[in-house]
Design an enzyme around this catalytic site. Sequence first.
Site, PDB file in Angstrom:
ATOM      1  N   HIS A   1       4.019   1.246   2.232  1.00 19.26           N
ATOM      2  CA  HIS A   1       5.204   0.530   1.751  1.00 19.26           C
ATOM      3  C   HIS A   1       5.933   1.347   0.680  1.00 19.26           C
ATOM      4  CE1 HIS A   1       2.690  -3.114   2.898  1.00 19.26           C
ATOM      5  NE2 HIS A   1       3.796  -3.328   3.566  1.00 19.26           N
TER       6      HIS A   1
ATOM      7  N   HIS B   1       0.879  -1.170   0.000  1.00 24.02           N
ATOM      8  CA  HIS B   1       0.000   0.000   0.000  1.00 24.02           C
ATOM      9  C   HIS B   1       0.915   1.218   0.000  1.00 24.02           C
ATOM     10  CE1 HIS B   1       1.048   0.117   4.225  1.00 24.02           C
ATOM     11  NE2 HIS B   1       0.523  -1.083   4.404  1.00 24.02           N
TER      12      HIS B   1
END
Length: 284
Positions: free
Chosen positions: A37, A34
């Site tokens: 990250h 997501h």
Amino acid sequence: MRIITSPAAMKAWAGEQRSKGHTVALVPTMGFFHEGHLALMRMAAAKAEKVVVSLFVNPIQFGPGEDLEQYPVDLDRDETLARHQGVSALFIPKPEEMYPRGFQTRISVAELSRHLCGADRPGHFNGVTTVVCKLFHIVCPDFAVFGEKDFQQLAVIKRMVADLNMDVKILAHPIVREPDGLAMSSRNSYLGPDERSQALCLSRSIARARELYADGVRDTGRLADEVRQIIEPVTGARIQYISFVDRTTLEPVSQADDNTRLVLAVTIGGRVRLIDNGRLAKGG
Ligand code: PAF
């Protein structure tokens, strides 16, 4: 971007980069990327010439009855997203290569792993430190980037690096939130629409504690009561812990100051365990 699946090939590739004089940053992940990250990957790319992202759902950090089997996976999507962040290599080892027959070593950061999430999830942090230590030995990165959302994990890893004289600089990235405040997490994908709104009680309670701190409230007993008053009435929300801790030692404090962090774990809908945290002082 290289896709590397064996620890030996990863070690060889990273060694080759270092021998060419490149700096290397590692972003350890369990995948299902997501925006949180991707922000870690961008931080790594700003720091080092080569970025390695490891993608490994580490079985030894899950306890019996936890979500190892359900942990979300989407390798094709992850690969595309990583490619767009300037990642040089994606390391996707198999569990049997990371933990071959006979594997029995554990790294344990005894005190820091004991309370908060460590109390709810016995053995979890030993699993995290063991895999992170292995990744550090395989990649030998100059930098490694971790998110502040897993605040205790970050403290545990910093302690391990200091205690074991590891030659890697740990970089911390602030929590990345959805526009409505929910801290990004791969586990948010487990939430149904009602649970997704119930989950906002975590970030709302942190915002309330920060407001009270700005108004001069320092007694953490009083602050904890206010946090509880926001979470407890929410249908399906069950507090696992609320703690006001020193940001380095993670020891609970009775009087808050600018080094105090509110850390929370709450189960939503009886099954989705979410964590969140925030500094009480402005700017964190
Ligand atoms: O934060 C995570 O995703 C994991 O705990 C980590 C650091 C990748 C170790 O498996």
